[in-house]
Write an enzyme that holds these catalytic residues in place. Structure first.
Site, mmCIF file in Angstrom:
data_model
loop_
_atom_site.group_PDB
_atom_site.id
_atom_site.type_symbol
_atom_site.label_atom_id
_atom_site.label_comp_id
_atom_site.label_asym_id
_atom_site.label_seq_id
_atom_site.Cartn_x
_atom_site.Cartn_y
_atom_site.Cartn_z
ATOM 1 N N LYS A 23 0.658 -1.232 0.042
ATOM 2 C CA LYS A 23 0.062 0.140 -0.163
ATOM 3 C C LYS A 23 0.956 1.296 0.145
ATOM 4 O O LYS A 23 0.787 2.063 -0.790
ATOM 5 C CB LYS A 23 -0.803 0.064 1.130
ATOM 6 C CG LYS A 23 -2.032 1.221 1.377
ATOM 7 C CD LYS A 23 -3.056 0.844 2.370
ATOM 8 C CE LYS A 23 -2.700 0.765 3.752
ATOM 9 N NZ LYS A 23 -2.285 2.027 4.447
ATOM 10 N N SER A 24 1.970 1.278 0.858
ATOM 11 C CA SER A 24 2.789 2.477 0.897
ATOM 12 C C SER A 24 3.498 2.620 -0.172
ATOM 13 O O SER A 24 3.773 3.952 -0.752
ATOM 14 C CB SER A 24 3.635 2.355 2.071
ATOM 15 O OG SER A 24 3.174 2.244 3.334
ATOM 16 N N ARG A 28 3.244 5.775 -3.013
ATOM 17 C CA ARG A 28 4.167 6.677 -3.618
ATOM 18 C C ARG A 28 4.555 6.638 -5.221
ATOM 19 O O ARG A 28 5.066 7.700 -5.793
ATOM 20 C CB ARG A 28 5.552 6.289 -2.740
ATOM 21 C CG ARG A 28 5.441 6.850 -1.454
ATOM 22 C CD ARG A 28 6.106 6.008 -0.371
ATOM 23 N NE ARG A 28 6.182 6.587 0.849
ATOM 24 C CZ ARG A 28 5.406 6.196 1.964
ATOM 25 N NH1 ARG A 28 3.931 5.683 1.534
ATOM 26 N NH2 ARG A 28 5.341 6.878 3.131
ATOM 27 N N GLY A 96 -4.889 8.003 5.368
ATOM 28 C CA GLY A 96 -4.026 8.902 6.247
ATOM 29 C C GLY A 96 -2.986 9.232 5.326
ATOM 30 O O GLY A 96 -2.368 10.203 5.226
ATOM 31 N N ARG A 124 -8.750 11.920 12.606
ATOM 32 C CA ARG A 124 -7.273 11.964 13.088
ATOM 33 C C ARG A 124 -6.420 13.096 12.862
ATOM 34 O O ARG A 124 -6.861 14.084 12.359
ATOM 35 C CB ARG A 124 -6.883 10.940 11.957
ATOM 36 C CG ARG A 124 -7.572 9.447 11.987
ATOM 37 C CD ARG A 124 -7.058 8.542 11.163
ATOM 38 N NE ARG A 124 -5.642 8.063 11.359
ATOM 39 C CZ ARG A 124 -4.799 7.437 10.846
ATOM 40 N NH1 ARG A 124 -5.460 6.942 9.341
ATOM 41 N NH2 ARG A 124 -3.587 6.889 10.881
ATOM 42 N N SER A 169 7.340 8.819 12.419
ATOM 43 C CA SER A 169 6.041 8.656 11.578
ATOM 44 C C SER A 169 6.650 8.927 10.163
ATOM 45 O O SER A 169 6.869 9.914 9.544
ATOM 46 C CB SER A 169 4.971 9.642 11.603
ATOM 47 O OG SER A 169 4.137 10.185 10.665
ATOM 48 N N ASP A 317 1.831 -1.408 11.929
ATOM 49 C CA ASP A 317 0.500 -1.853 11.406
ATOM 50 C C ASP A 317 0.306 -2.965 11.712
ATOM 51 O O ASP A 317 -0.933 -3.558 11.471
ATOM 52 C CB ASP A 317 0.268 -1.505 9.770
ATOM 53 C CG ASP A 317 0.326 -0.114 9.504
ATOM 54 O OD1 ASP A 317 0.067 0.973 10.276
ATOM 55 O OD2 ASP A 317 0.799 0.262 8.304
ATOM 56 N N LYS A 344 -4.518 5.370 15.072
ATOM 57 C CA LYS A 344 -4.583 4.941 13.636
ATOM 58 C C LYS A 344 -6.326 5.258 13.058
ATOM 59 O O LYS A 344 -6.877 5.911 13.720
ATOM 60 C CB LYS A 344 -4.010 3.524 13.532
ATOM 61 C CG LYS A 344 -2.567 3.527 13.679
ATOM 62 C CD LYS A 344 -1.834 3.969 12.903
ATOM 63 C CE LYS A 344 -0.348 3.938 13.041
ATOM 64 N NZ LYS A 344 0.347 4.821 12.146
HETATM 65 C C1 S3P Z 1 2.244 4.792 6.284
HETATM 66 C C2 S3P Z 1 2.956 5.072 7.366
HETATM 67 C C3 S3P Z 1 2.411 4.673 8.699
HETATM 68 C C4 S3P Z 1 1.485 3.514 8.554
HETATM 69 C C5 S3P Z 1 0.532 3.745 7.646
HETATM 70 C C6 S3P Z 1 1.164 3.659 6.135
HETATM 71 C C7 S3P Z 1 3.168 5.167 4.925
HETATM 72 O O1 S3P Z 1 1.799 5.710 9.180
HETATM 73 O O2 S3P Z 1 0.811 3.258 9.877
HETATM 74 O O3 S3P Z 1 -0.444 2.758 7.277
HETATM 75 O O4 S3P Z 1 2.520 4.830 3.921
HETATM 76 O O5 S3P Z 1 3.709 6.463 5.207
HETATM 77 P P1 S3P Z 1 2.635 6.752 10.178
HETATM 78 O O6 S3P Z 1 3.668 7.074 9.402
HETATM 79 O O7 S3P Z 1 1.902 7.805 10.661
HETATM 80 O O8 S3P Z 1 3.363 5.854 11.464
#
Ligand code: S3P
Length: 430
Positions: A23-24, A28, A96, A124, A169, A317, A344
């Site tokens: 997902k991350s 990006r 988020g 949030r 974070s 996560d 979260k």
């Molecule tokens: C993420 C960072 C994390 C994670 C989220 C995805 C990201 O959050 O919990 O599911 O893709 O950068 P935090 O950076 O706020 O801890």
């Protein structure tokens, strides 16, 4: 409320699976592909709702993004200064990552934009990105003095910043790195523990000048990014549900192929091994600058451990499903330094204490984590997802070791990160 699903106990998981893309990294790839020059092709893009929110936001800013017949996503980059003002509010849904990273990026554009999201995302905290961005010169407004979305952003010229984040974070770090692409002078982010470094890796892969060092990362303003061929590995956070599921059901033997094992994300492997889990990494390799392996996992007797410090951001996560493993381990597991779980998609400490507790697990909330005393098995019942994909999937894993079926309410949220979770679970379950 969305549909309920019932999961019955399992005698073990067997077979081979591939989990959907990370997902991350998928978020990006859209962001950097849109800002790059030339075409970016993304293989293995996660078509979860969170990533589709990012995709639609960039389409709304004039980026041509299409899915090819072979499933590859093609992004025609518009260059760092090519985004167009969106004609409407950008809806980040439940994501988020979309909202926080885009706040950084939009702060530097020469136009006005508004970000909103669903009822969970609008609760949030956003000051964690709004405040440091304001120090760079950003002009951002939100409810509660900039703490909650909707956020309204008036793009402005930015100056580089040296920022010491109190929390580890990746979303904060990445928002500042994206703003730093446009700032005058360098931007440096220090963090108390290293959070996931996908932004740093992908920025470098697209040709940006980023320097990581112990405790932080620096970016210099960039003249351009170059479009690339991106191969997204399977998401270790999605694989985690199957790793725990196989470990806690005796007789299991499961191969999860093509899992991203970036050291800033692989805390789950270390934690499960320390609990006594039999996990093997096979055929380790690198894809588009990210380490990948196949993971072979076998049913194991687990024992309780203490988790805190550096390990927490590396598995941030995974705590809902780690709490399921701990609930069925011998002895006590203590999770500390994990207060981030409270902000979260939902308060994941409160949610897991309630839901696991209702199936007979012995779980207590701590302000910054949980204390869990293992039991031999759980009981059946009815539990709630709290609208949080990872709570829903963790409770499905817990159900495999209950004495009777478990019904999970409000399950559509799993589509945010793992649209085919339920099919894959049925496929490997016996
Ligand atoms: C993420 C960072 C994390 C994670 C989220 C995805 C990201 O959050 O919990 O599911 O893709 O950068 P935090 O950076 O706020 O801890």
């Amino acid at each position: 409320m969305t549909p309920s699903l019932t999961v019955s106990p399992s005698g073990g998981l067997r077979g081979e699976i591939t989990v959907p893309g990370d997902k991350s990294i998928s978020h990006r790839s859209i962001m950097l592909g849109s800002l790059a020059e030339g075409t970016t092709r993304v293989h293995g893009f996660l078509e979860g709702e969170d990533n589709l929110s990012t995709l639609k936001a960039f389409q709304a800013m004039g980026v041509d993004i299409t899915r090819q017949a072979d499933g590859v996503l093609e992004i025609r980059g518009r260059g760092l200064h090519g985004l167009r003002e969106p004609g409407d509010v950008l809806d980040c849904g439940n994501s988020g990552t979309t909202m926080r990273l885009m706040t950084g990026l939009l702060a530097a554009q020469r136009f006005f934009s508004v970000l909103t999201g669903d009822q969970y995302l609008r609760r949030r905290p956003m000051k964690r990105v709004v405040e440091p961005l304001a120090k760079m010169g950003a002009r951002i407004w939100g409810r509660d003095g900039g703490e909650r979305a909707p956020l309204a952003i008036n793009g402005a010229p930015l100056k580089g910043l040296e920022f010491r984040s109190k929390i580890a974070s990746a979303q904060v770090k990445s928002a500042l790195l994206l703003a730093g692409l446009y700032a005058e002078g360098e931007t440096t982010v220090y963090e108390p523990h290293l959070s996931r470094d996908h932004s740093e890796r992908m920025l470098a892969f697209f040709g940006a000048e980023v320097r990581s060092f112990a405790g932080g990362v620096t970016i210099a303003p960039q003249p351009r990014l170059q479009g690339r061929e991106v191969r997204v590995p399977g998401d270790i956070s999605s694989a985690a549900f199957f790793l725990v599921a196989a470990l806690i059901t005796p007789g299991s033997e499961l191969l999860v192929r093509n899992v991203g094992i970036n050291p800033t994300r692989s805390g789950i492997i270390d934690i499960l091994r320390r609990m006594g889990g039999d996990l093997q990494l096979l055929d380790e390799r690198t894809l588009s600058g990210e380490p990948v392996a196949d993971v072979l996992v076998r049913g194991s007797s687990l024992r309780g451990i203490e988790i805190g410090g550096d390990l927490v951001p590396r598995a941030i996560d995974e705590f809902p499903v780690i709490s399921v493993a701990a609930a069925l381990a011998e002895g006590t597991t203590t999770i500390r330094d994990a207060q981030e779980l409270r902000v979260k998609e939902t308060d994941r400490i409160a949610a897991m204490v309630n839901e696991l507790g209702s199936l007979g697990a012995r779980v207590a909330a701590l302000e910054d984590g949980m204390r869990i005393e293992g039991v031999a098995g759980l009981q059946g019942g009815r539990v709630r997802s709290h609208g949080d994909h990872r709570i829903a999937m963790s409770m499905a894993v817990a159900a495999l070791r209950a004495a009777a079926p478990v019904t999970i309410e409000d399950t559509a949220c799993t589509a945010t990160s793992f649209p085919n979770f339920w099919e894959l679970l049925e496929q490997v379950k016996s």
